[in-house]
Design an enzyme around this catalytic site. Structure first.
Site, mmCIF file in Angstrom:
data_model
loop_
_atom_site.group_PDB
_atom_site.id
_atom_site.type_symbol
_atom_site.label_atom_id
_atom_site.label_comp_id
_atom_site.label_asym_id
_atom_site.label_seq_id
_atom_site.Cartn_x
_atom_site.Cartn_y
_atom_site.Cartn_z
ATOM 1 N N ALA A 50 -3.445 7.785 -5.039
ATOM 2 C CA ALA A 50 -2.120 7.191 -5.237
ATOM 3 C C ALA A 50 -2.364 5.748 -5.674
ATOM 4 C CB ALA A 50 -1.329 7.250 -3.945
ATOM 5 N N GLY A 84 0.829 -1.209 0.000
ATOM 6 C CA GLY A 84 0.000 0.000 0.000
ATOM 7 C C GLY A 84 0.852 1.243 0.000
ATOM 8 N N ASN A 85 0.233 2.367 0.259
ATOM 9 C CA ASN A 85 0.989 3.619 0.352
ATOM 10 C C ASN A 85 0.348 4.505 1.418
ATOM 11 O OD1 ASN A 85 -1.000 5.522 -0.978
ATOM 12 N ND2 ASN A 85 -0.778 3.951 -2.545
ATOM 13 N N ARG A 86 0.959 5.650 1.679
ATOM 14 C CA ARG A 86 0.561 6.456 2.838
ATOM 15 C C ARG A 86 -0.536 7.477 2.544
ATOM 16 N NH1 ARG A 86 5.620 9.301 4.387
ATOM 17 N NH2 ARG A 86 4.214 10.359 5.806
ATOM 18 N N SER A 87 -1.138 7.436 1.386
ATOM 19 C CA SER A 87 -2.158 8.451 1.077
ATOM 20 C C SER A 87 -3.402 8.248 1.951
ATOM 21 C CB SER A 87 -2.542 8.352 -0.401
ATOM 22 O OG SER A 87 -3.537 9.311 -0.675
#
Ligand code: CTP
Length: 406
Positions: A284, A217-220
């Site tokens: 993102a 995943g990512n931090r958005s």
């Protein structure tokens, strides 16, 4: 961004008006405040003055040190009467809380204090937000006064139902929450600038499963996308948000489609894009995903190398099949020097009308933060905005879309 005149009358809900000033100034509005004498018994003028950055007026015969100007405006040469100067410059006049007494004065044209006098002389739109005890609200006199105001085209907000100020009392009469009050102001200010348009916003960050419990995943957080959606809705657009793993509250009047993976996001965008006039591609989206998610949970002893495959570039695919009249805006979270040049490259390669670039290496802005600082890049130029609250950034992005759409 607009000049908001806020009238505060006497009632316990006056404390919520402080938050209206705080939110409105954070959004970039300049705010002046008029209080009635009774309002000052609930909240002092010093608090409103500090939050608005301007003197608060309470009396018809007092001179306005700013001569009717709003913060950021030049001081006029002439010195108008306070009620006329302030209302001449204001773009919208919100009275919150409006007590039963103030509503009666507005309905019958009384002008025995500065707030009522200003309302009588106001040429700008007036929004009245009543707040009172439920029995005062239900009284036929109050209801008739409200009907009279509405008949005259004045916007009277419906108070909320819930716990009232007196212990144990419950019913209609609560002042709407500050964010709702500001949304009403924004909608009125927008004057339907975007009405008749449809805006598709993607927000958050996709998750690509590794096994039944883990993902890439990512931090958005979705904050920037949700701010864009709220700003577009406030301008009168019909907004749909494709939200990838966002845990923020949903706003009334906006439609949300929840997705998790890049493939789901692509599918939802595919379905919604045709009807949209504006695409704000803020999510993102993962560039890679595990070739195959493992069924069940990979145990510690089974440590293995992840095999990844590229995902589809959703934005490029949508931009490639856009019809005339659709405006497509991408977002690029770049890390470190050279970000604007890299983002400009994406603008060209993906075939976009604009790209909004932010440097995620800067501490305190961007991912999962309340504020952001961006460069809005179009084929003809670029504009830096912020650091500022994400809502202010969103307004700047929408202004850029306005320019692109002529
Ligand atoms: N985007 C997309 N589909 C992807 C990757 C990105 O639609 N698979 C969109 C993003 O939503 C964003 C824009 O493309 O609006 C730019 O995303 P970014 O990650 O900065 O660019 P990439 O093309 O992924 O390039 P890189 O990650 O190599 O910088």
């Amino acid at each position: 961004m607009a000049r908001l005149l806020l009238g505060v009358s006497g009632g316990i809900a006056a404390y919520k008006a402080l938050e209206v000033v705080r939110l409105a100034t954070a959004e970039g509005h300049s705010v002046r405040v008029i209080q009635t004498r009774n309002a000052q018994r609930f909240v002092g003028a010093a608090s409103f003055a500090a939050l608005s950055g301007a003197p608060v007026l309470t009396d018809e015969f007092e001179r306005d040190p700013l001569r009717g100007a709003f913060p950021g405006d030049p001081l006029p040469d002439h010195d108008p009467a306070a009620h006329l100067g302030l209302t001449a410059a204001a773009e919208v006049f919100l009275i919150a809380p409006a007590s039963a007494n103030t509503i009666a004065k507005l309905a019958h044209g009384h002008a025995d204090n500065l707030l009522a006098t200003a309302a009588l002389g106001a040429a700008c739109p007036l929004i009245v937000a009543p707040a009172m005890n439920d029995r005062m609200w239900a009284n036929a006199a109050t209801q008739d006064n409200i009907a009279l105001l509405r008949e005259r085209g004045i916007e009277v907000l419906t108070p909320g139902t819930g716990r009232l100020a007196t212990v144990g009392e419950w019913g209609p009469g609560r002042l709407p929450e500050p964010a709702e009050l500001l949304a009403a102001v924004d909608a009125r200010l927008a004057g339907g600038r975007w009405s008749g348009t449809r805006t598709l916003v993607t927000a958050g960050g996709t998750r690509e499963p590794i096994d039944a419990v883990r993902y890439l995943g990512n931090r958005s957080s979705g904050r920037m996308g949700f701010a864009l959606a709220a700003a577009a809705a406030a301008r009168g657009s019909e907004v749909v948000v494709v939200a990838a793993n966002v845990s923020l509250p949903h706003a009334p009047g906006i439609r949300y489609v929840n997705v998790s993976t890049a493939a789901e996001l692509a599918g939802a965008c595919e379905a919604e894009f045709g009807a949209a006039d504006v695409l704000l591609m803020c999510a993102a989206v993962a560039d890679f995903r595990p070739v195959a998610a493992v069924a069940g949970k990979i145990a510690k002893g089974q440590a293995q190398t992840l095999k990844l495959e590229a995902t589809e570039d959703v934005l490029s695919a949508l931009a490639a099949r856009r019809r005339e009249g659709q405006t497509v805006v991408g977002f690029a979270a770049e890390h470190g020097p050279g970000g604007v040049e890299r983002a400009r490259g994406k603008l060209a390669v993906k075939g976009l009308d604009a790209i909004v670039c932010n440097d995620v290496s800067e501490p305190g802005i961007g991912f999962d933060a309340e504020r952001n600082a961006v460069t809005i890049i179009t084929p003809d130029g670029e504009r830096q905005v912020g650091p500022a609250p994400k809502r202010a950034i969103a307004e700047a992005v929408l202004d850029a879309v306005d320019e692109l759409r002529g």
